[in-house]
Design a protein around this motif. Structure first.
Motif, PDB file in Angstrom:
ATOM      1  N   LEU A 115      45.638  -6.941  -2.529  1.00 38.23           N
ATOM      2  CA  LEU A 115      47.158  -6.941  -2.524  1.00 38.23           C
ATOM      3  C   LEU A 115      47.848  -8.212  -2.394  1.00 38.23           C
ATOM      4  O   LEU A 115      48.465  -8.460  -3.402  1.00 38.23           O
ATOM      5  N   GLU A 116      47.749  -8.719  -1.411  1.00 39.65           N
ATOM      6  CA  GLU A 116      48.330 -10.199  -1.246  1.00 39.65           C
ATOM      7  C   GLU A 116      47.955 -11.103  -2.193  1.00 39.65           C
ATOM      8  O   GLU A 116      48.964 -11.846  -2.622  1.00 39.65           O
ATOM      9  N   ALA A 117      46.675 -11.345  -2.446  1.00 41.51           N
ATOM     10  CA  ALA A 117      46.218 -12.343  -3.228  1.00 41.51           C
ATOM     11  C   ALA A 117      46.980 -12.494  -4.733  1.00 41.51           C
ATOM     12  O   ALA A 117      47.519 -13.421  -5.260  1.00 41.51           O
ATOM     13  N   PRO A 118      46.796 -11.409  -5.339  1.00 40.67           N
ATOM     14  CA  PRO A 118      47.354 -11.095  -6.869  1.00 40.67           C
ATOM     15  C   PRO A 118      48.980 -11.180  -6.655  1.00 40.67           C
ATOM     16  O   PRO A 118      49.387 -11.905  -7.474  1.00 40.67           O
ATOM     17  N   LEU A 119      49.597 -10.544  -6.004  1.00 41.45           N
ATOM     18  CA  LEU A 119      50.990 -10.492  -5.813  1.00 41.45           C
ATOM     19  C   LEU A 119      51.678 -11.683  -5.355  1.00 41.45           C
ATOM     20  O   LEU A 119      52.813 -12.062  -5.816  1.00 41.45           O
ATOM     21  N   LYS A 120      51.114 -12.762  -4.905  1.00 41.33           N
ATOM     22  CA  LYS A 120      51.687 -13.924  -4.296  1.00 41.33           C
ATOM     23  C   LYS A 120      51.987 -14.839  -5.525  1.00 41.33           C
ATOM     24  O   LYS A 120      52.994 -15.490  -5.729  1.00 41.33           O
ATOM     25  N   PHE A 121      51.259 -14.631  -6.439  1.00 40.37           N
ATOM     26  CA  PHE A 121      51.387 -15.380  -7.805  1.00 40.37           C
ATOM     27  C   PHE A 121      52.737 -14.845  -8.602  1.00 40.37           C
ATOM     28  O   PHE A 121      52.790 -15.668  -9.467  1.00 40.37           O
ATOM     29  N   ARG A 122      53.127 -13.660  -8.225  1.00 49.09           N
ATOM     30  CA  ARG A 122      54.126 -13.037  -9.115  1.00 49.09           C
ATOM     31  C   ARG A 122      55.558 -13.297  -8.455  1.00 49.09           C
ATOM     32  O   ARG A 122      56.518 -12.829  -8.926  1.00 49.09           O
ATOM     33  N   ALA A 123      55.678 -13.838  -7.346  1.00 53.56           N
ATOM     34  CA  ALA A 123      56.781 -13.887  -6.462  1.00 53.56           C
ATOM     35  C   ALA A 123      57.443 -15.035  -7.087  1.00 53.56           C
ATOM     36  O   ALA A 123      57.074 -16.282  -7.708  1.00 53.56           O
ATOM     37  N   VAL A 126      51.593 -22.296  -8.817  1.00 54.21           N
ATOM     38  CA  VAL A 126      50.119 -22.277  -8.802  1.00 54.21           C
ATOM     39  C   VAL A 126      49.676 -22.984  -7.472  1.00 54.21           C
ATOM     40  O   VAL A 126      48.848 -22.515  -6.760  1.00 54.21           O
ATOM     41  N   ARG A 127      50.413 -24.430  -7.272  1.00 54.98           N
ATOM     42  CA  ARG A 127      49.970 -25.346  -6.317  1.00 54.98           C
ATOM     43  C   ARG A 127      50.138 -24.644  -4.914  1.00 54.98           C
ATOM     44  O   ARG A 127      49.349 -24.354  -4.071  1.00 54.98           O
ATOM     45  N   VAL A 128      51.458 -23.810  -4.866  1.00 56.96           N
ATOM     46  CA  VAL A 128      51.813 -23.482  -3.581  1.00 56.96           C
ATOM     47  C   VAL A 128      50.911 -22.135  -3.368  1.00 56.96           C
ATOM     48  O   VAL A 128      50.719 -21.790  -2.228  1.00 56.96           O
ATOM     49  N   GLY A 129      50.790 -21.225  -4.418  1.00 57.94           N
ATOM     50  CA  GLY A 129      49.876 -20.015  -4.220  1.00 57.94           C
ATOM     51  C   GLY A 129      48.604 -20.413  -3.755  1.00 57.94           C
ATOM     52  O   GLY A 129      47.843 -19.864  -2.881  1.00 57.94           O
ATOM     53  N   LEU A 130      47.897 -21.644  -4.256  1.00 60.70           N
ATOM     54  CA  LEU A 130      46.605 -22.077  -3.989  1.00 60.70           C
ATOM     55  C   LEU A 130      46.668 -22.367  -2.501  1.00 60.70           C
ATOM     56  O   LEU A 130      45.691 -22.215  -1.664  1.00 60.70           O
ATOM     57  N   GLY A 131      47.681 -23.189  -1.953  1.00 60.96           N
ATOM     58  CA  GLY A 131      47.836 -23.566  -0.667  1.00 60.96           C
ATOM     59  C   GLY A 131      47.783 -22.475   0.423  1.00 60.96           C
ATOM     60  O   GLY A 131      47.061 -22.540   1.344  1.00 60.96           O
ATOM     61  N   ILE A 132      48.795 -21.568  -0.023  1.00 61.32           N
ATOM     62  CA  ILE A 132      48.939 -20.347   0.770  1.00 61.32           C
ATOM     63  C   ILE A 132      47.432 -19.540   0.922  1.00 61.32           C
ATOM     64  O   ILE A 132      46.874 -19.166   1.723  1.00 61.32           O
ATOM     65  N   GLY A 133      46.836 -19.353  -0.373  1.00 65.80           N
ATOM     66  CA  GLY A 133      45.549 -18.781  -0.580  1.00 65.80           C
ATOM     67  C   GLY A 133      44.419 -19.215   0.295  1.00 65.80           C
ATOM     68  O   GLY A 133      43.889 -18.374   0.934  1.00 65.80           O
ATOM     69  N   ARG A 134      44.396 -20.304   0.346  1.00 61.33           N
ATOM     70  CA  ARG A 134      43.311 -21.237   1.109  1.00 61.33           C
ATOM     71  C   ARG A 134      43.355 -20.889   2.623  1.00 61.33           C
ATOM     72  O   ARG A 134      42.641 -20.679   3.263  1.00 61.33           O
ATOM     73  N   LEU A 135      44.776 -20.917   3.029  1.00 60.33           N
ATOM     74  CA  LEU A 135      44.794 -20.826   4.726  1.00 60.33           C
ATOM     75  C   LEU A 135      44.783 -19.145   4.847  1.00 60.33           C
ATOM     76  O   LEU A 135      44.019 -19.030   5.854  1.00 60.33           O
ATOM     77  N   VAL A 136      45.000 -18.340   3.981  1.00 59.62           N
ATOM     78  CA  VAL A 136      45.146 -16.849   4.231  1.00 59.62           C
ATOM     79  C   VAL A 136      43.469 -16.492   4.145  1.00 59.62           C
ATOM     80  O   VAL A 136      42.886 -15.886   4.990  1.00 59.62           O
ATOM     81  N   PHE A 137      42.618 -16.990   3.504  1.00 57.72           N
ATOM     82  CA  PHE A 137      41.284 -16.797   3.134  1.00 57.72           C
ATOM     83  C   PHE A 137      40.739 -17.450   3.976  1.00 57.72           C
ATOM     84  O   PHE A 137      39.462 -16.527   4.621  1.00 57.72           O
ATOM     85  N   ARG A 138      40.858 -18.424   4.659  1.00 60.41           N
ATOM     86  CA  ARG A 138      40.227 -19.199   5.684  1.00 60.41           C
ATOM     87  C   ARG A 138      40.338 -18.348   6.803  1.00 60.41           C
ATOM     88  O   ARG A 138      39.136 -18.309   7.481  1.00 60.41           O
ATOM     89  N   ALA A 139      41.488 -17.802   7.264  1.00 59.77           N
ATOM     90  CA  ALA A 139      41.786 -16.816   8.348  1.00 59.77           C
ATOM     91  C   ALA A 139      40.917 -15.598   8.194  1.00 59.77           C
ATOM     92  O   ALA A 139      40.264 -15.260   9.110  1.00 59.77           O
ATOM     93  N   LEU A 140      41.266 -15.304   7.043  1.00 62.48           N
ATOM     94  CA  LEU A 140      40.499 -13.706   6.622  1.00 62.48           C
ATOM     95  C   LEU A 140      38.903 -13.894   7.058  1.00 62.48           C
ATOM     96  O   LEU A 140      38.075 -13.126   7.647  1.00 62.48           O
ATOM     97  N   ASN A 141      38.331 -15.002   6.492  1.00 60.38           N
ATOM     98  CA  ASN A 141      36.855 -15.259   6.347  1.00 60.38           C
ATOM     99  C   ASN A 141      36.564 -15.326   7.948  1.00 60.38           C
ATOM    100  O   ASN A 141      35.232 -14.849   8.323  1.00 60.38           O
TER     101      ASN A 141
END
Length: 142
Positions: free
Chosen positions: A26-34, A39-54
């Motif tokens: 849900l979050e990962a694909p939707l953030k790139f539609r905001a 792409v750079r901002v989305g990747l930066g957010i994604g790395r933080l979110v997935f690091r925390a999730l993992n």
């Protein structure tokens, strides 16, 4: 499997499942539609979110492993626990490092084609969803 171990295993499996569904599907694909999310901002957010999730997933895996190991599990619960741990380990040890190297390059300004590594990660996430549903259900049935 004793009642307490089964309950803890099911609860953790289903909370883990909910987090994977909410973030990965849900979050990962939707953030790139905001609007205004590059792409750079989305990747930066994604790395933080997935690091925390993992990190949370690793904790959940540890809790499930310990609970199952001490709770006289059925063969199905033991096998599904091992499967969840293996999927997570493959993601963390094989797929995430490659994705991190790729995102480093993108964040450094390199133009790269779409990543096959993301497809591998998504496939592993889908497998993990199936395993966690089965694990929670089997633990509840124990």
């Amino acid at each position: 499997m004793n009642h307490t171990a089964a309950s803890v295993t099911a609860a953790v499996a289903f909370v883990w499942l909910g987090m994977v569904l909410a973030i990965s599907f849900l979050e990962a694909p939707l953030k790139f539609r905001a609007p205004e999310v590059t792409v750079r901002v989305g990747l930066g957010i994604g790395r933080l979110v997935f690091r925390a999730l993992n990190a949370v997933e690793a904790l959940f895996a540890l809790v499930v492993i310990v609970t199952v190991a001490t709770g006289a599990p059925s063969t199905a619960v033991a096998a599904l626990t091992a499967a969840a741990a293996v999927v997570l380990a493959v993601q963390l040890a094989a797929v995430r490092p490659a994705l991190n190297r790729r995102s480093d390059r993108v964040l450094a300004g390199e133009e790269l084609p779409r990543s096959r590594g993301h497809l591998a990660y998504i496939a592993l996430e889908a497998a993990k969803v199936v395993v966690l549903v089965a694990l929670g259900a089997c633990a509840l049935a124990a």
